[in-house]
Design an enzyme around this catalytic site. Structure first.
Site, PDB file in Angstrom:
ATOM      1  N   MET A1114      20.870  12.587 -21.805  1.00 20.13           N
ATOM      2  CA  MET A1114      21.301  11.464 -20.981  1.00 20.13           C
ATOM      3  C   MET A1114      20.710  10.171 -21.538  1.00 20.13           C
ATOM      4  SD  MET A1114      23.334  12.642 -18.758  1.00 20.13           S
ATOM      5  CE  MET A1114      23.537  11.070 -17.897  1.00 20.13           C
ATOM      6  N   CYS A1115      21.580   9.186 -21.775  1.00 15.92           N
ATOM      7  CA  CYS A1115      21.178   7.896 -22.327  1.00 15.92           C
ATOM      8  C   CYS A1115      21.112   6.891 -21.178  1.00 15.92           C
ATOM      9  CB  CYS A1115      22.173   7.439 -23.388  1.00 15.92           C
ATOM     10  SG  CYS A1115      21.863   5.786 -24.036  1.00 15.92           S
TER      11      CYS A1115
END
Length: 1193
Positions: A1114-1115
């Protein structure tokens, strides 16, 4: 500078309200050290703690760390906890105190099972099979370190009591008793009270206070104008990110510490409280682009929309949210000194205006202590003041709701931007801004006003009406208010035309003799560039080439060809790349000369000829000149402003063209029609629509059949029409009731006509009906004149005024309605003998005896799309006084019964009995064998039923050691609501196929305890919330390692059923997104690591999104050291991750069968994303991401 900052921070910490358990902060023996004491209920004496800055004081506050140590008398568990504290780098003094308080409080509570705070509830919960082991004595009421550490500064106002700095554990019986008392106080005041999240557990939670709109005495017309319904709830949502804070605690916070401890939002919905998912979504900053671009619903949602839009903003939520968040608590501080709401607001505004230089109590003027006289028509619940009672402790939720009602119900009394009370006699049904130009600018640019795109799509003929009224008023120079403050740059005015207009008298304008004559100020002249103009190519060439191009792409210019009889071509510069030749968009042709409407040339775009052009085609340069839109609108006098408004409106397309454009383009916003509408014309259009303070609704004009059309006005277009303040209807009805009882009337009201020239209606719909100006004399006395026959009023209501003078006035040339005249049908109190005059006109001197109902427009449309239906007979007619029934154009007026509320005879005794019945003692519960009875419902059969958990929280704790079967019954968990439908199947995931991580070597007791608390909190929320509404699932029974969680995200159709991800999951038979969450030894001071295990997602280059990078990590800045907050709960983190996956551009699945993501590729993708965005990778990330195989970085 480092030493100066260090001394300032230490002084600030000494003056602030200290975190839980921290006492007596003082300078240490060394220059780079300070000392403080820590004390809680588990200690006999305070322990001394020393904090030393390393390596040197010169590194503060950018690159320093702390060394912490305590005396030999400290208990081993606290000494161990101090030695394990990490994450102190670059922390300010008060931030370090927060960390120490949280760590030591958790260490103390984890080993104390003999306090009076835990036993009663632990005993009750021990009877629930699903609860965790009783060996954790604080399982039920957890002290979530920073979530309960109160960190606000003491206020300087003496009457505001400071919080006890050494108060006991925040979740003890006293804390819960105060919390419940605050909620009960709000309930007893007549509001619905709800809560979401772990309110009693001290976690991130929400309190909701709500009330039905029907109880606020707001007229149906006002609700319609506000896009609300009487059965809607007005909902105040208060978020406590770090646990519940009392009124006194919040007032002790400064602005820096207030924001992390309090959030406020105003919404509306069909239920008295939102779901947890909706509440989190209201406060989250991650919103989909589609939601930002969509227009709001036209009115109260339909039954289908109610499911999708169960919680939505009110029409003033945006300005009201900011006002409550920034000013409520500071205003409450001044209220504590004895001021009422008005006094505290005005004094706070005065302080802000003088930069706080008037902060001393002895300097407050007496006028701020003068009580405000509230309108008698306001209901008691709106006028009630919690601070007016004799209390020692005040409920913040109740005070916040009372303040909200003050600015919601009376929104038209306040400026929507600066929120100051308006000093005006104008009564309006819609709120607006004060006379300050900056307020108007912010109102327009910040989007506080209505969406003109929405109005054009849903009510195009109302928009046509508003523009036509403004055009006629400007043409007659009757405008008194102008769009100053919007930084409008308009076309330069022709000096000859200006002089001709400035010397003409104002039509129908009666200026008092004492008023000095206005001095005209001729407009400034601007340069005109001599050019050649080619219509076919839509190009302009400079003959005398300036050194620099005087225009750029996007500039609007006015082109005049030689010998074109003053025709003007308004156009936008499209390209200046080949200067001195510039390309323009299709020009709009208008005539600046004043002509009749029949001969005025429309401003339609000129199109190029159909002849095919080749590169060899020779340009045909016609001699011309052009001027730039560079006249500052605010520098013009009244005549010049009126001329500029006319010219800008001449360039606008008609409303049907704008409606067609909006229907074909997404996003539906006129600002993107750059080649057709200039920025100045668009701003003017927004001002015209946003400044309308009346409620005007189309009755006809299209093919649909309306049940509200009045009989007797053949060939007239009809609109429902309401003006006045939101309580104007209540004042009118009060006058009707009083007069009906006094005169024993059979017909309480009558109807009559009011006509006025078209140029007056622009101001009438903004100021309401009054008689401050006399345009046609007052032969029969002061008052609002009404005619008994429509033919009489039409003589006053045309474009030319009474007597047919000034025939050169014209209507807006692009009006699809082509309005000739307008008149209103008003409802009056049936007491003509008490009017100023009743023959030949009704002259009504009491404005509260008048209520507008309909607006009739005589129009000559040029299109067959506008339908004015036949004037047929009505079946259900509202009964009128047969002796005083008004005459219409074609017949006696007959009004549909559905359009007017029945006026039944109501005596004052009946009214009192009705009020007593409405406010009579409500249904009560006996309770659990202790405490006072609790109000359950609102005495309203339509009210939403109160949830069981919202009833349970109102009851006091049982006495110490009390336990019985009855008490157990009161503490049973309420049955779970059915919730939104979902295809997700809980506990169906095969854990044997997942990469499970062994217990890491870096595990420590503090982090493990915190993670177990988080898991327990999530399990409680999961058990109490329907799966479809929650959107995530954790199989807690299968979590063997607290440092690794397997989380399934599902039910994305609840966020948006049209998400591509929803279709992808259905196509690939995927019921959930399986994610892995890992924690390191410093949690909660460092973020968790979150990655997708399965299914695989498209990369951004492949059309994916949703913050999922290549590799599955997850960015999100939230999940890095740059964006993480140690007070974040995992519940809110999971919700934000779910919303991020659905945010624009949304995530998309890889088609077909795809395998799992690997650990290494996910970790590499996370590090790449952090490096790309400049985010800080948490320390020990590799050790966490690879399961303890690699040392920390």
């Amino acid at each position: 500078m480092p030493r100066k900052q260090w001394v300032a921070d230490l002084k600030k910490a000494q003056g602030d309200v200290l975190p839980l358990g921290v006492l007596d902060v003082r300078a240490g023996d060394d220059d780079n050290a300070f000392e403080f004491d820590f004390f809680d209920g588990s200690l006999r004496n305070p322990i001394k703690i020393t904090a030393m800055i390393l390596p040197d004081l010169s590194d503060y506050p950018s690159s320093h760390e702390y060394m912490l140590f305590c005396g030999d008398d400290a208990p081993p568990r606290l000494a161990t906890a101090i030695s394990t504290i990490s994450g102190t780098a670059r922390k300010a003094v008060f931030e370090l105190l927060d960390i120490v308080s949280a760590t030591l409080t958790s260490a103390s509570t984890a080993n104390d099972s003999d306090g009076d705070t835990e036993m009663p509830d632990s005993q009750q919960d021990s009877h629930n099979d699903e609860d965790l082991d009783v060996e954790d004595g604080d399982d039920v009421y957890d002290s979530d370190h920073e979530a309960f550490g109160f960190d606000g500064p003491r206020d300087s106002i003496p009457s505001v009591s400071d919080t006890n700095l050494s108060r006991p554990n925040s979740i003890n019986r006293h804390f819960r008793a105060r919390l419940r008392q605050d909620l009960r106080t709000a309930k007893e005041a007549g509001f619905k009270v709800g809560h979401l999240g772990g309110l009693l557990d001290g976690y991130n939670s929400f309190v909701t206070i709500s009330i039905r709109m029907s109880k606020l005495a707001i007229s149906d017309e006002a609700l319609q104008a506000w896009h609300m319904a009487s059965n809607d709830y007005l909902i105040l949502i208060i978020q406590y990110p770090n646990g519940y804070k009392t009124n006194e605690e919040l007032q002790s916070c400064d602005s820096l510490r207030l924001a992390p401890n309090l959030g406020i939002r105003v919404c509306t919905g069909k239920k008295y409280k939102p779901t947890l998912q909706e509440a989190i979504k209201v406060f989250t900053a991650a919103k989909k682009q589609s939601q930002r671009d969509s227009v709001p619903p036209a009115g109260p949602p339909t039954a289908d929309e109610a499911v999708e839009f169960s919680l939505r903003d009110t029409f003033i939520s945006r300005p009201l949210n900011g006002f409550l968040q920034e000013r409520l608590v500071p205003i409450l501080r001044w209220r504590a000194t004895g001021m009422d709401w008005r006094g505290a607001e005005s004094w706070y505004a005065e302080m802000v205006g003088t930069s706080g230089s008037k902060s001393k109590l002895d300097g407050i003027p007496d006028r701020h202590y003068v009580p405000e006289e509230l309108p008698a028509t306001l209901p008691g619940i709106v006028k009630a003041d919690h601070y007016g009672g004799n209390h020692t402790e005040y409920s913040f939720p109740l005070l916040a709701m009372q303040f909200t009602l003050r600015h919601f119900v009376r929104c038209t009394d306040f400026c929507l931007v600066c929120h100051r009370q308006l000093d005006t006699e104008v009564e309006a049904i819609k709120p607006y801004v004060c006379d300050e130009p900056l307020c108007l600018y912010q109102y327009m640019t910040l989007g506080f006003g209505p969406s003109i795109e929405h109005e054009i799509i849903t009510q195009p003929y109302v928009c046509d009406l508003l523009v036509s009224f403004c055009y006629n008023s400007a043409n007659a120079r009757k405008l008194r208010e102008f769009p100053d403050g919007l930084a409008l740059m308009v076309p330069p005015l022709d000096l000859t035309l200006y002089r001709a207009n400035a010397t003409q008298p104002d039509y129908g304008r009666h200026v008092p003799a004492a008023k000095p004559a206005e001095v005209n100020k001729e407009p400034k002249q601007f340069a005109a560039y001599e050019v050649g103009f080619d219509r076919d190519r839509q190009e302009v060439i400079f003959f005398n080439v300036p050194k620099e191009c005087p225009v750029r792409r996007g500039t609007w210019i006015v082109v005049k060809e030689q010998g074109s009889d003053h025709l003007e071509l308004h156009c936008r510069v499209d390209d200046v790349t080949f200067y001195p030749t510039i390309a323009i968009n299709a020009p709009l042709m208008i005539s600046p000369s004043k002509t009749s409407a029949d001969t005025l040339t429309p401003s339609a775009p000129l199109t190029a000829r159909s002849t095919a052009l080749t590169p060899a085609t020779t340009p045909k340069w016609a001699p011309a000149s052009f001027q730039v839109y560079e006249q500052d609108f605010e520098e013009l006098d009244r005549v010049g402003k009126c001329m500029s408004i006319i010219k800008l409106l001449d360039t606008l397309p008609n409303v049907k063209s704008m409606q067609e454009y909006l229907a074909k383009h997404k996003p539906a916003d006129l600002k993107y029609w750059v080649g057709r509408i200039s920025p100045a014309a668009l701003s003017l259009l927004r001002w015209i629509i946003a400044s309308n303070r009346a409620c005007i609704m189309q009755v006809d004009g299209d093919s649909t059949t309306s049940q509200e059309r009045v009989h007797g006005m053949k060939d007239y277009m009809q609109f429902r029409f309401a003006m006045g303040a939101p309580d104007k209807e209540e004042r009118f009805l009060s006058a009707v009731r009083t007069t009906t009882e006094r005169l024993n009337l059979q017909y309480p009201t009558i109807f009559a006509w009011h006509g006025s020239p078209l140029h007056n209606w622009h101001m009438i719909i903004r100021e309401g009906l009054h008689y401050r100006n006399a345009d046609h004399g007052r032969a029969y006395g002061d008052g609002v004149y009404h005619a008994k026959d429509a033919q009489t009023s039409t003589g006053y209501s045309g474009r030319y005024g009474y007597g047919g003078q000034h025939r050169d006035l014209c209507h807006w040339p692009h009006s699809v309605l082509r309005i000739e005249s307008a008149l209103a049908l008003n409802e009056l109190v049936n007491a003509p003998a008490e009017f100023q005059s009743n023959n030949p006109y009704y002259v009504v001197q009491h404005l509260d005896w008048i209520q507008t109902r309909y607006l009739f427009v005589n129009c000559k449309p040029e299109t067959d799309q506008i339908t004015i239906r036949d004037d047929g007979k009505l079946k259900d007619i509202y009964p009128q006084d047969p002796q005083r029934t008004p005459r219409g154009i074609s017949d006696s007026v007959a009004i549909p019964a559905s359009a007017i509320k029945p006026r039944k005879q109501v005596t004052s005794n009946d009214s009192r009995q009705a009020r007593e019945r409405f406010g009579s003692p409500m249904k009560r519960l006996k309770g659990d064998g202790w405490g006072n009875p609790i109000v359950l419902d609102d005495g309203d059969g339509d009210s939403d039923e109160t949830d069981a958990e919202d009833v349970d929280i109102l009851f006091d704790d049982p006495p110490e050691g009390a336990y019985s079967g009855d008490n157990q019954k009161g503490s049973q968990k309420p049955s779970q609501a059915k919730g939104t439908a979902t295809d997700f199947e809980p506990a169906a995931l095969d854990f044997s196929s997942l990469p499970l991580m062994p217990q890491p070597s870096y595990a420590n007791s503090a982090a493990t305890k915190r993670l177990m608390k988080e898991l327990q909190s999530l399990q409680k929320v999961q058990n109490a919330t329907p799966l479809g509404d929650l959107g995530w699932y954790i199989d807690v029974d299968k979590v063997e390692n607290p440092y690794q969680w397997i989380v399934e995200l599902h039910s994305f159709h609840v966020i948006d059923p049209n998400l591509p991800l929803v279709a992808d999951m259905k196509k690939n038979a995927v019921k959930s997104i399986v994610m892995e969450v890992r924690f390191n030894k410093d949690f909660p001071f460092t973020p968790p690591y979150v990655r997708v295990i399965r299914p695989q997602f498209r990369s951004l280059a492949q059309g994916g999104g949703g913050h999922v990078v290549m590799g599955g990590a997850m960015c999100m800045q939230l999940l890095t050291n740059s964006g993480w907050s140690s007070v974040s709960s995992m519940e809110s983190v999971l919700m934000q991750i779910r919303l991020a996956i659905a945010s624009d551009p949304p995530a998309r699945l890889v088609g077909g069968r795809s395998g799992d993501y690997g650990m290494a590729e996910a970790a590499d993708g996370y590090v790449r994303a952090c490096n790309t965005h400049g985010w800080t990778v948490p320390p020990g990330f590799k050790e966490m991401a690879y399961g303890g195989a690699i040392g920390g970085i």
